[in-house]
Design a protein around this motif. Structure first.
Motif, PDB file in Angstrom:
ATOM      1  N   LEU A 111       0.834  -1.141   0.089  1.00  0.00           N
ATOM      2  CA  LEU A 111       0.024   0.012   0.065  1.00  0.00           C
ATOM      3  C   LEU A 111       0.887   1.301   0.042  1.00  0.00           C
TER       4      LEU A 111
ATOM      5  N   VAL B 274      -6.592   5.214   4.248  1.00  0.00           N
ATOM      6  CA  VAL B 274      -7.092   4.814   3.360  1.00  0.00           C
ATOM      7  C   VAL B 274      -7.633   5.864   2.165  1.00  0.00           C
TER       8      VAL B 274
ATOM      9  N   ASN C  87      -4.555   5.539  -0.464  1.00  0.00           N
ATOM     10  CA  ASN C  87      -4.666   4.292  -1.117  1.00  0.00           C
ATOM     11  C   ASN C  87      -6.109   4.035  -2.169  1.00  0.00           C
TER      12      ASN C  87
ATOM     13  N   THR D 236      -4.170  -3.552  -4.745  1.00  0.00           N
ATOM     14  CA  THR D 236      -4.157  -2.516  -3.625  1.00  0.00           C
ATOM     15  C   THR D 236      -5.672  -2.567  -3.035  1.00  0.00           C
TER      16      THR D 236
ATOM     17  N   ILE E 111      -6.068  -2.923   0.975  1.00  0.00           N
ATOM     18  CA  ILE E 111      -6.880  -1.976   1.702  1.00  0.00           C
ATOM     19  C   ILE E 111      -7.912  -2.527   2.434  1.00  0.00           C
TER      20      ILE E 111
ATOM     21  N   ALA F 226     -13.122   6.011  -0.398  1.00  0.00           N
ATOM     22  CA  ALA F 226     -13.009   4.752  -0.640  1.00  0.00           C
ATOM     23  C   ALA F 226     -14.402   4.046  -1.109  1.00  0.00           C
TER      24      ALA F 226
END
Length: 433
Positions: A188, A220, A223, A253, A257, A298
């Protein structure tokens, strides 16, 4: 699961059922008849027709801001100028692939920044960068994707700058991240420790620049932004090999996560994983903090299920109620306690990025609610943001817990995300009237 989270989840599920059962036509007609939405959308268009600087307090052009208002800009501003602005970022790309935060005309630097970036490919401008962040490369790729979707100008990807096409420069910028901002252990991206999506590191020292005080961490927001950019790269690719390459990195990825940052028990994202050690005392439980901004991004990256989206939205509403904040633009909750962050810009609860209310990210949550079918919730939750724009006559950068506006008064990021959220609401309504 404790009783508190059980009841939050139950409320979320009931909310979904209620939305499905209500008269979609009635909601659609209500949205289309809402003149306040029209007013705010017109205000955003007027502001974004003025140019690309972030706001009246920011004379520079920032890519993390431009990425959030470029869609409205494409409707109200000269497309050739937008194109040139985007290409300037790659003209200022550094030999190692690094992308700057933004740029100004050479000689127009009005602040004392020790990190001025130059490039022989762009002699008219100089760049600058808040090095604590890891979202510049991904913001630029996303901005190109939005520009191409709206204009159809995919030829921009083949523009040659310094002997490389834009598409090659995008790949070079990803390589920079993998070589300089990556944890091989977690697979990450890394960055300095900030509050949610913020660009102010929590330690004392250089504030927005990495220094000897920096504690490297994984969050978060950075990423999720990476996942979105990798999706965009896959859509740009012309060969199966390239498509597969970007898809593989995207899946890796996203998987990591979920593996390392998603707290299944509490149905929220962990604020930080520390590469070496934490900047906070051992008795401080950072995981009690909800990062609202990173969570919204996200969702945009497709990392949460519908049930999880409903749940985190209920958490946000609960946090707004507990804090007394004006809207779900509330950055995070609970805020970091006073004094635990050594930087004066990050040390007071409910100030700036430590629990300030930012439409810039609240508006993105509204967008994702619409995109995932929670239209009734989106329309209800956007109202405080709409009302304060009309009341103040401005798109302020952020708001205090008491609802008082702060920061730049004409913050284009706020205007951009609200304008897009309104567009999405109206599009849904037009299809369901």
């Amino acid at each position: 699961m404790c009783n508190k989270y059980f009841f939050l989840l139950l409320a979320a599920c009931l909310s979904m059922t209620t939305l499905q059962a209500q008269d979609r036509q009635q909601l659609a007609r209500k949205i289309l008849a809402d003149k306040q939405l029209d007013t705010v959308q017109a205000m955003a268009a007027r502001l974004l027709a003025k140019g690309f600087n972030a706001g009246d307090g920011y004379p520079q052009v920032w890519i993390r801001d431009m990425n959030t208002f470029i869609e409205t800009s494409c409707k109200v501003y000269n497309i050739d100028t937008i194109r040139k602005n985007l290409l300037t970022f790659y003209a200022l790309q550094q030999p190692n692939g690094e992308i700057v935060d933004g740029y100004v005309l050479k000689g127009h630097v009005t602040w004392n920044d020790p990190n001025i970036y130059t490039s022989d490919m762009e002699p008219a401008h100089v760049g600058f960068k808040n090095t604590v962040e890891t979202d510049q490369e991904t913001s630029l790729i996303q901005a190109f994707a939005k520009y191409i979707r709206l204009t159809g100008d995919s030829a921009i990807l083949q523009e040659v700058i310094g002997g490389k096409t834009v598409l090659q420069r995008m790949a070079l910028s990803v390589q920079y991240l993998l070589e300089n901002r990556y944890s091989n252990k977690y697979k990450l991206l890394t960055g300095a420790t900030t509050q949610d999506w913020g660009d102010v590191q929590v330690e004392g020292g250089a504030v927005v620049d990495v220094d000897e005080h920096t504690h490297w961490s994984i969050d978060v927001y950075d990423n999720a932004m990476f996942v979105i950019a990798l999706k965009n790269l896959g859509s740009f690719s012309k060969t199966d090999a390239d498509k597969q390459h970007w898809a593989k990195l995207e899946r890796l990825t996203a998987t990591h996560i979920r593996k390392y940052l998603w707290d299944e028990q509490h149905q929220k994202f962990i604020p930080h994983i520390y590469v070496k050690d934490s900047p906070f005392p051992p008795d401080f439980n950072e995981n009690k903090i909800h990062f609202h901004g990173g969570t919204a991004v996200a969702i945009e990256a497709g990392l949460l299920s519908k049930k999880e989206i409903a749940h985190v939205n209920q958490q946000m509403l609960e946090n707004v109620k507990l804090s007394g904040a004006p809207s779900i633009g509330l950055t995070l909750y609970p805020p970091y306690p006073e004094g635990i962050c050594k930087n004066s810009n990050a040390s007071k609860p409910y100030i700036y990025q430590d629990g300030g209310d930012w439409t810039w990210f609240g508006g993105r949550m509204i967008q994702q609610l619409v995109a995932n079918g929670f239209v009734g919730e989106a329309y209800s939750e956007v109202q405080p943001m709409i009302n304060r724009v009309i009341k103040n006559g401005k798109f302020y950068e952020w708001y205090g817990i008491d609802g008082k506006p702060a920061g730049s008064a004409d913050f284009k990021g706020s205007a951009g995300v609200l304008s897009k959220a309104i567009d999405m609401l109206k599009s849904w309504a037009a299809a369901n009237k």
